[in-house]
Scaffold this active site. Sequence first.
Site, mmCIF file in Angstrom:
data_model
loop_
_atom_site.group_PDB
_atom_site.id
_atom_site.type_symbol
_atom_site.label_atom_id
_atom_site.label_comp_id
_atom_site.label_asym_id
_atom_site.label_seq_id
_atom_site.Cartn_x
_atom_site.Cartn_y
_atom_site.Cartn_z
ATOM 1 N N SER A 157 0.836 -1.208 0.000
ATOM 2 C CA SER A 157 0.000 0.000 0.000
ATOM 3 C C SER A 157 0.872 1.260 0.000
ATOM 4 C CB SER A 157 -0.962 -0.037 1.192
ATOM 5 O OG SER A 157 -1.951 0.960 1.071
ATOM 6 N N ASP A 181 -0.463 -4.001 -4.041
ATOM 7 C CA ASP A 181 -1.604 -3.080 -4.124
ATOM 8 C C ASP A 181 -1.224 -1.675 -3.655
ATOM 9 O OD1 ASP A 181 -4.199 -3.071 -5.204
ATOM 10 O OD2 ASP A 181 -5.078 -2.823 -3.227
ATOM 11 N N ARG A 195 5.146 9.030 -6.923
ATOM 12 C CA ARG A 195 4.581 7.711 -6.608
ATOM 13 C C ARG A 195 5.551 6.631 -7.097
ATOM 14 N NH1 ARG A 195 3.590 6.257 -11.706
ATOM 15 N NH2 ARG A 195 2.648 7.730 -13.171
ATOM 16 N N ASP A 197 6.962 4.008 -9.638
ATOM 17 C CA ASP A 197 7.002 4.019 -11.094
ATOM 18 C C ASP A 197 7.948 2.918 -11.571
ATOM 19 O OD1 ASP A 197 6.351 5.524 -13.690
ATOM 20 O OD2 ASP A 197 8.551 5.487 -13.733
ATOM 21 N N ASP A 200 11.786 3.144 -11.067
ATOM 22 C CA ASP A 200 12.358 3.279 -9.723
ATOM 23 C C ASP A 200 13.301 2.141 -9.346
ATOM 24 O OD1 ASP A 200 10.971 5.626 -9.391
ATOM 25 O OD2 ASP A 200 9.268 4.686 -8.378
ATOM 26 N N HIS A 251 -7.960 -5.344 -0.637
ATOM 27 C CA HIS A 251 -6.680 -4.626 -0.585
ATOM 28 C C HIS A 251 -5.565 -5.549 -0.091
ATOM 29 C CE1 HIS A 251 -4.239 -1.087 -0.681
ATOM 30 N NE2 HIS A 251 -4.169 -0.903 0.631
#
Length: 437
Positions: A157, A181, A195, A197, A200, A251
Site C-alpha cells: 500500500s 496493491d 509515486r 514508477d 524506480d 486490498h
Amino acid sequence: MLKLCFFICLIYWVKSDEEKKCPEFTDLNIGNALSGTELQVQLLLYTRENPTCSERLIEHNVTASEYLNTFKKTVFVIHGFRPTGSPPAWLGDIKKLLLSAEDINLIIVDWNRGATTVNYITAVENCRKVAEILKNYIDQMLVDGASLDAMYMIGVSLGAHIAGFVGQKYNGKIGRITGLDPAGPSFSRQPPEGRLDHTDAQFVDVIHSDIDVLGFKKPLGTIDFYPNGGMDQPGCPKTLFSGLQYFKCDHQRSVFLFLSSLKRKCDIITYPCDTYLDYKRGKCVDCEAFQPMSCPVLGYYADRWKNLLISMGSPTKSYFDTSGQDPFCMYNYLLDITTWNKNIRRGFIKVKITDYTGNTLESEINSEASTFQQYKRVKILTGFYQDLDKISKISLTFSTKTLVGPKHKLRILQMRMKSLNNPERMFPQKLPYIDFF
C-alpha cells in the site's frame, strides 16, 4: 557492603534481561490512532542466524550489527497505513517464508509510529520521511560493501510508494521493487516522481487487487498483475455487515497472493494481455511472445522473466483468475466451440467436467455473455479450483439468465477443451446440441 553488592547484582540482572529481550514491531491501538503518532522508524533485522529474534539496527552504525552481512541480498519489507495501530496480520508469515526461500538479510521497516493515525494524509506525508531514513541507512550499507543490485524492497500500500521514493533516490539502480496493491488515494493523479514508477528499480512488479477502492488502477511496474481483473476478489465479503474486513479484504489479497507464491504449493500462472475481457475471451493464453519461457508467474519468482520483460520495452499488464482461499491457484481451460445455428445465440456458459472415477467439477463463466454465430469459432476461458487428470466427460449448460422468451437449442458442431496448466492435454468432444435454458 552486602547491600551494595546486592544492589549492583540487581542492576546487572535487569540490564542482562533487557539485552536478551527481542525487539518487536511496535504494537499500538485505536487510542493511539485517534490521538495521532509522531514518526519513529525502527529497522528490525532477521536472518537465518536470528530467524525469530530480531536485531534492531542502529541508523548511523552499520558495523555495530551482529547479524547483518552486507554482501548478501537484502530484502526490505515496508508496511502501509495502520488505522488501528496493530501489527500487520501477515508479518509473521512473510518473515518465515522469505527466510525459508533464500539466505538473506530481511529488514522489517517498522514505521507504525507515523502510520498509525485516523488522518490518512498525515501518513501520506510521512512516506517521504521514511524513504529518507532508509536512504541514509542504505548509504552506509553501500560503504560497507553492499550492492544496489542486491537490494529488494517489498512495499504494501503506502509502503509501495515509499519503496518507489527510495528507488528514485538511487536513479532506479536498486535491484527490485515489489508493490503490493500500491495505495491509490492521494497518489492516483501524481506524476511518476510522486509515486511508485517502473523506472524506480531495475525490475518493478506490482500486484493490483483493489483498483476500485483503495488501490492504484493504472500500471506502475515493469509488469503489473491484475488478479480477477484487479477488484472484487473471490472469498472477500460483499456487504458492509462484515465490518472492517469488507474494506480491507480486497486490498490485503495482494499480500496473501504474494505469500502463496513463497509457499510453492502451486505456481499462479498469469497471462499478459491488454484487458481483462480479452483474457477472459481466450485471446492472450498462448504467451507466444514469452517463448521459450512459459507465461509469467506471480509473486516472489516473477523476476525470472525480468530480462525478457525489459527487452519488450513498454510495461506489461498480466491477468489471471484465482480461487477464494490459499493457495489461490486455478486450473484453467480454454474452450474452443464451433456452432452451426442459423440464428445468433447469446448467453452464459456453465461447464462441468467428470473424470473416469466419477469426480465432477463445475465452473460458471459469468464475466460477459458470449455470442455464438453460424459456423463461427468462439474461445472462452474457464477455470476450476481443482484439477482432473483424465477427463471422461464434458457437459455444458447455456443460459440467458432471463425468465421470458422462447426456448432454443444451441447446436454445437465441434468443441475442444485445452488445459492451460498442462498444454499437452487436449480433450476433443463432439456434441449434437446443448439445451438453452
